[in-house]
Write a protein that holds these residues in place. Structure first.
Motif, short mmCIF file in Angstrom:
data_model
loop_
_atom_site.label_atom_id
_atom_site.label_comp_id
_atom_site.label_asym_id
_atom_site.label_seq_id
_atom_site.Cartn_x
_atom_site.Cartn_y
_atom_site.Cartn_z
N MET A 133 0.72 -1.29 0.08
CA MET A 133 0.09 0.14 -0.06
C MET A 133 0.97 1.27 -0.25
N LEU A 134 1.87 1.49 1.04
CA LEU A 134 2.74 2.54 0.77
C LEU A 134 3.68 2.62 -0.35
N GLU A 135 4.21 1.55 -0.78
CA GLU A 135 4.91 1.73 -1.99
C GLU A 135 4.12 2.33 -3.12
N ARG A 136 2.79 1.82 -3.18
CA ARG A 136 2.13 2.39 -4.23
C ARG A 136 1.36 3.82 -4.01
N GLY A 137 1.61 4.34 -2.75
CA GLY A 137 1.09 5.57 -2.25
C GLY A 137 -0.37 5.82 -2.24
N ALA A 138 -0.79 4.68 -1.72
CA ALA A 138 -2.32 4.50 -1.41
C ALA A 138 -2.23 4.75 0.04
N PHE A 139 -3.58 5.19 0.48
CA PHE A 139 -3.80 5.47 1.94
C PHE A 139 -4.91 4.71 2.51
N LEU A 140 -5.20 3.64 1.83
CA LEU A 140 -6.37 2.71 2.23
C LEU A 140 -6.47 1.49 1.43
N VAL A 141 -6.64 0.48 2.38
CA VAL A 141 -6.94 -1.01 1.54
C VAL A 141 -8.08 -1.40 2.18
N LEU A 142 -9.14 -1.77 1.07
CA LEU A 142 -10.56 -2.31 1.32
C LEU A 142 -10.52 -3.80 0.98
N GLU A 143 -11.39 -4.45 1.55
CA GLU A 143 -11.57 -5.68 1.36
C GLU A 143 -12.51 -5.78 0.04
N GLN A 144 -12.28 -7.02 -0.89
CA GLN A 144 -12.89 -7.06 -2.10
C GLN A 144 -14.38 -7.13 -2.02
N ARG A 145 -14.68 -8.01 -1.16
CA ARG A 145 -16.27 -8.30 -1.03
C ARG A 145 -17.14 -6.82 -0.45
N ASN A 146 -16.21 -5.82 0.08
CA ASN A 146 -16.98 -4.70 0.26
C ASN A 146 -17.06 -3.67 -0.83
N VAL A 147 -16.36 -3.79 -1.91
CA VAL A 147 -16.24 -2.86 -3.05
C VAL A 147 -17.28 -3.24 -4.08
N VAL A 148 -18.04 -2.34 -4.63
CA VAL A 148 -19.06 -2.51 -5.70
C VAL A 148 -18.40 -2.58 -7.18
N LEU A 149 -17.31 -1.56 -7.22
CA LEU A 149 -16.91 -1.35 -8.63
C LEU A 149 -15.52 -0.61 -8.46
N SER A 150 -14.60 -1.20 -9.38
CA SER A 150 -13.16 -0.45 -9.22
C SER A 150 -12.48 -0.86 -10.55
N VAL A 151 -11.26 -0.17 -10.57
CA VAL A 151 -10.39 -0.36 -11.56
C VAL A 151 -9.41 -1.48 -11.45
N ARG A 152 -9.08 -2.35 -12.29
CA ARG A 152 -8.10 -3.62 -12.18
C ARG A 152 -6.84 -3.00 -11.19
N SER A 153 -6.43 -2.05 -11.68
CA SER A 153 -5.02 -1.66 -10.91
C SER A 153 -5.07 -1.54 -9.47
N ALA A 154 -6.44 -1.35 -8.89
CA ALA A 154 -6.65 -1.11 -7.45
C ALA A 154 -6.49 -2.33 -6.75
N ASN A 155 -6.42 -3.62 -7.37
CA ASN A 155 -6.79 -4.84 -6.61
C ASN A 155 -5.27 -5.27 -6.86
N ILE A 156 -4.47 -5.42 -5.47
CA ILE A 156 -3.38 -5.99 -5.01
C ILE A 156 -3.12 -7.21 -4.71
N THR A 157 -4.18 -7.95 -4.82
CA THR A 157 -4.33 -9.55 -4.36
C THR A 157 -3.10 -10.36 -4.97
N ASP A 158 -2.74 -10.45 -6.20
CA ASP A 158 -1.94 -11.36 -7.08
C ASP A 158 -0.45 -10.74 -6.44
N ASP A 159 -0.39 -9.55 -6.50
CA ASP A 159 0.84 -8.86 -5.92
C ASP A 159 1.19 -9.42 -4.37
N ALA A 160 0.04 -9.36 -3.62
CA ALA A 160 0.21 -9.82 -2.24
C ALA A 160 0.77 -11.12 -2.06
N ILE A 161 -0.12 -12.05 -2.90
CA ILE A 161 0.10 -13.34 -2.75
C ILE A 161 1.59 -13.77 -3.15
#
Length: 173
Positions: A133-161
Motif C-alpha cells: 500500500m505504501l509503495e503504491r502511494g495508497a492510503f487505504l486497503v479495502l476488502e474485495q467483498r466490500n467493493v462494488v466497482l473498481s479499476v483492475r489496477s486497484a486490486n493488489i491480491t495477486d501481488d500480495a500473494i
C-alpha cells in the motif's frame, strides 16, 4: 463546431488514460484468496484438514464401539432382569452423553484452533499488505467483498500473494 467535437473526443480519450496512469489511492485485496492461494495459507489449511480427519476417524471408531455395545445390550436384554437391564441401559446412556460432551469439546477446540491460525496468518500478512500500500502511494486497503466497482489496477491480491510467498513461504520460517 468541429473544433468542440474534436476537443470533446480528446477529453473523453485523454481523461481515462490519465486516470489509468496514476495509481489508485485506495487498494483492494481479496483476503480469502490470499489465505487460500498462498503457501502459508495452504499449509495452515492442510494442517487443519489433517487434524479434522484424525478427529473424524476417532469419532468413527467411537461410534462403532458404542454401536457394538448397544447391540450387545439389545441381544442380552431377553436374558436380563428388568432391573439389570435398566442399570446397564442407564450406564450406557451416561457413557454416550459423556462421549458426546468430549466430542463436542474437541470439535470446539478444532474450530478455535482454526480461528487462531487464521488470525495469526492475517497478523503476519498485514505488514506485507501495508508495505505494498505504501509503495503504491495508497492510503487505504479495502476488502474485495466490500467493493462494488473498481479499476483492475486497484486490486493488489495477486501481488500480495507473490510477496507473501516470497517473504513468509509456508509460514514456518
Amino acid at each position: 463546431m468541429m473544433i468542440w467535437r474534436a476537443i470533446a473526443v480528446w477529453l473523453m480519450l485523454a481523461v481515462p488514460a490519465a486516470a489509468q496512469q496514476s495509481q489508485p489511492q485506495v487498494m483492494i485485496i481479496d483476503s480469502d484468496r490470499v489465505y487460500v492461494e498462498t503457501l502459508y495459507g495452504r499449509r495452515i489449511a492442510s494442517d487443519l484438514a489433517v487434524q479434522a480427519a484424525e478427529l473424524q476417524a476417532e469419532n468413527d471408531r467411537i461410534v462403532e464401539t458404542l454401536t457394538e455395545e448397544e447391540r450387545s445390550l439389545t441381544i442380552r436384554r431377553p436374558e436380563m432382569t428388568p432391573e439389570a437391564f435398566r442399570a446397564e441401559a442407564a450406564a450406557f446412556d451416561a457413557k454416550v452423553q459423556e462421549v458426546r460432551r468430549v466430542r463436542d469439546a474437541k470439535n470446539v477446540e478444532l474450530q478455535v484452533a482454526n480461528a487462531e491460525a487464521r488470525a495469526r496468518f492475517e497478523e503476519r500478512v498485514q505488514g506485507i499488505v501495508a508495505n505494498i500500500m505504501l509503495e503504491r502511494g495508497a492510503f487505504l486497503v479495502l476488502e474485495q467483498r466490500n467493493v462494488v466497482l473498481s479499476v483492475r489496477s486497484a486490486n493488489i491480491t495477486d501481488d500480495a500473494i507473490v510477496r507473501i510467498d516470497a517473504e513468509l513461504g509456508d509460514g514456518t520460517r
